[in-house]
Design an enzyme around this catalytic site. Structure first.
Site, PDB file in Angstrom:
ATOM      1  N   SER A 240      -4.578  -1.464   5.155  1.00 35.25           N
ATOM      2  CA  SER A 240      -5.113  -2.820   5.293  1.00 35.25           C
ATOM      3  C   SER A 240      -4.713  -3.670   4.098  1.00 35.25           C
ATOM      4  O   SER A 240      -4.158  -3.183   3.115  1.00 35.25           O
ATOM      5  CB  SER A 240      -6.632  -2.763   5.407  1.00 35.25           C
ATOM      6  N   LYS A 241      -5.017  -4.938   4.203  1.00 34.56           N
ATOM      7  CA  LYS A 241      -4.741  -5.944   3.166  1.00 34.56           C
ATOM      8  C   LYS A 241      -5.101  -5.467   1.763  1.00 34.56           C
ATOM      9  O   LYS A 241      -4.439  -5.816   0.797  1.00 34.56           O
ATOM     10  CB  LYS A 241      -5.597  -7.188   3.439  1.00 34.56           C
ATOM     11  N   ARG A 242      -6.181  -4.696   1.712  1.00 28.39           N
ATOM     12  CA  ARG A 242      -6.663  -4.252   0.406  1.00 28.39           C
ATOM     13  C   ARG A 242      -5.610  -3.399  -0.317  1.00 28.39           C
ATOM     14  O   ARG A 242      -5.581  -3.321  -1.548  1.00 28.39           O
ATOM     15  CB  ARG A 242      -7.979  -3.549   0.702  1.00 28.39           C
TER      16      ARG A 242
END
Ligand code: GLU
Length: 471
Positions: A240-242
């Site tokens: 994910s973006k994280r």
């Protein structure tokens, strides 16, 4: 039978790297077998639909250089055909109208939850006739899924996957407003497009069992399936973006080359011995379904970067100039003129050795395009009052050169080091580098100065002298 693969993205306005890999694998398999690679836009969600979102996907494919062999189909445009097939199944007694009210469905869900069972429709309209239909309810059309036995998928990646048929409910083919569901649309489109191989994320495995019910009801041959394990983040958790960039467009703007991306995505889920560097032509030659890994892969940004560095080094210099132009503009507000282009072409061999991405390349290249408009902190440390003498001496000696070659430039630097700073060449080179590039880093400096030429070198050294004297 000739292979036909497909890439059927939903236009969400974003192309996840997992989707890009799916596209690549389908493309490679089609190219490897001499088959076809078709694109279909799954645009039935009209509320989310936009032309720009479709363009994001097509631009992504274009950037990755995955050419396709059709005009991309619109799933929405095939709606009438999907409806026709649902009615055919109805007429053949393989599907039925269900008049359940939303309240009844909610009650079924609650009962299932209370019993801790998976939520599924209890088939209450399967054997009822239309004469029993309540007033004022628009029915949905449901498939008659098999009631007993088991279903099997011989997946090219996962092997044999089996489930009991009672896990498959009588799912909906046409909604009460008459619109086809994804489950129906995919099967009809894949069949009508002649798809022989369906390669997609293994999050679709459950759908595959359902879709096979439709294939069987229609007497259509099921395609060969290859369900690809997911891509995880570097820590093995959901990507994910994280973790950083996850969208194709982001990687493009971080300065990755399409061929590096292809090589990386290929290796992220497919292997051939321990070969790491697999240019696309070789990938087309080698790609097969057997090489697809069974386990999920973890995204590794460092590995991608080192592959990118490799492909930048391998890349043709003229092409690199074209590729770096938007980065010079976006990151440094530099428009390339003819003089800078000529310098860049001469300097590119030295520059590309040092750059892992096009962003870095633009940063390294900018001093060839424009005089520095300031000095980095490290460069400033070199610009001492003591260095003024060195720079002045350099400037006049360089001005006196008839030919301006890197050998002669080096000779002058050595001579001035001896005369002015006890032979310490670094004490000449560092202020000179600061004057020429505004930084403490550059490709081989004598060559770079030769490429910049006498005039430009003179201007930059003089400007730096003035700067030190004023400050
Ligand atoms: N539109 C679906 C998706 O983007 C396609 C699934 C499939 O390959 O059938 O996930």
């Amino acid at each position: 039978m000739s292979v036909i693969t497909r890439f059927p993205p939903s236009p969400t306005g974003f192309m996840h790297i997992g989707n890009a890999r799916t596209a690549l694998f389908n493309w490679l398999y089609a190219r490897h077998t001499g088959g076809k690679f078709l694109v279909r836009i799954e645009d039935t969600d009209r509320e989310r639909y936009s032309e720009e979102a479709v363009q994001v996907i097509l631009n992504g494919l274009k950037w990755l250089e995955l050419d396709f062999d059709n005009t991309p189909e619109s799933q929405f445009a095939n709606k009438d055909r999907h409806i026709e097939v649902a009615h055919q199944l109805l007429a053949e007694g393989k599907a039925y109208k269900c008049y359940c009210t939303p309240e009844e469905l909610e009650q079924m869900r609650e009962e299932a939850r209370a019993k801790g069972k998976p939520v599924s429709y209890d088939k209450r309209w399967r054997e009822r006739t239309e004469s029993e239909a309540p007033e004022g309810i628009d029915p949905v059309i449901r498939i008659k899924a098999p009631l007993e036995g088991h279903a099997l998928i011989n997946d090219s990646v996962q092997g044999e996957v089996k489930i009991e048929n009672d896990h498959i409910d009588d799912f909906v083919l046409l909604r009460s407003d008459g619109t086809p569901t994804y489950m129906l649309a995919v099967v009809v489109d894949d069949h009508d497009m002649g798809i022989t191989h369906v390669m997609r994320g293994d999050d679709h495995l459950n759908n595959t069992f359902r879709q096979n019910v439709i294939y069987d009801a229609l007497g259509w041959e099921q395609p060969t399936y290859a369900h690809l394990p997911l891509i995880h983040g570097p820590d093995g958790k959901k990507f994910s973006k994280r973790h950083g960039a996850t969208g194709l467009e982001e990687f493009k703007s971080m300065g990755y080359l399409p061929e590096a991306m292809r090589n990386y995505l290929l290796r992220l889920g497919w292997s051939h011995g321990d070969e790491e560097i697999i240019p696309t032509a070789r990938a087309v030659e080698l790609f097969d379904l057997d090489g697809i890994n069974k386990a999920a892969s973890n995204f590794d940004y460092d590995k991608l970067e080192s592959l990118n560095a490799h492909y930048i080094k391998e890349s043709d210099n003229k092409r690199l100039i074209e590729l770096v132009i938007p980065f010079l503009k976006d990151h440094h507000n530099i428009e390339l003129d003819d003089i800078a282009r000529t310098r860049l072409l001469k300097g590119m061999d030295g520059l590309k050795e040092r750059s892992k991405t096009l962003v870095q390349l633009a940063g390294e290249a900018k001093f060839y395009c424009a005089a520095p408009n300031g000095y980095s902190d490290k460069a400033l440390k070199q610009l001492t009052p003591e260095s003024v003498e060195v720079l002045k001496a350099l400037n006049s000696a360089l001005q006196n050169l008839d030919t301006f070659t890197h050998e002669e430039i080096e000779q002058i630097c050595r001579t001035i080091a001896k005369e002015k700073v006890d032979g310490k060449l670094g004490k000449v080179m560092m202020p000179l580098r600061a004057a020429i590039t505004g930084t403490d880093q550059s490709p081989a400096l004598f060559e770079a100065i030769e490429i910049l030429g006498k005039e430009e070198t003179h201007v930059r050294i003089q400007k730096t002298v003035d700067f030190i004297e004023k400050s």
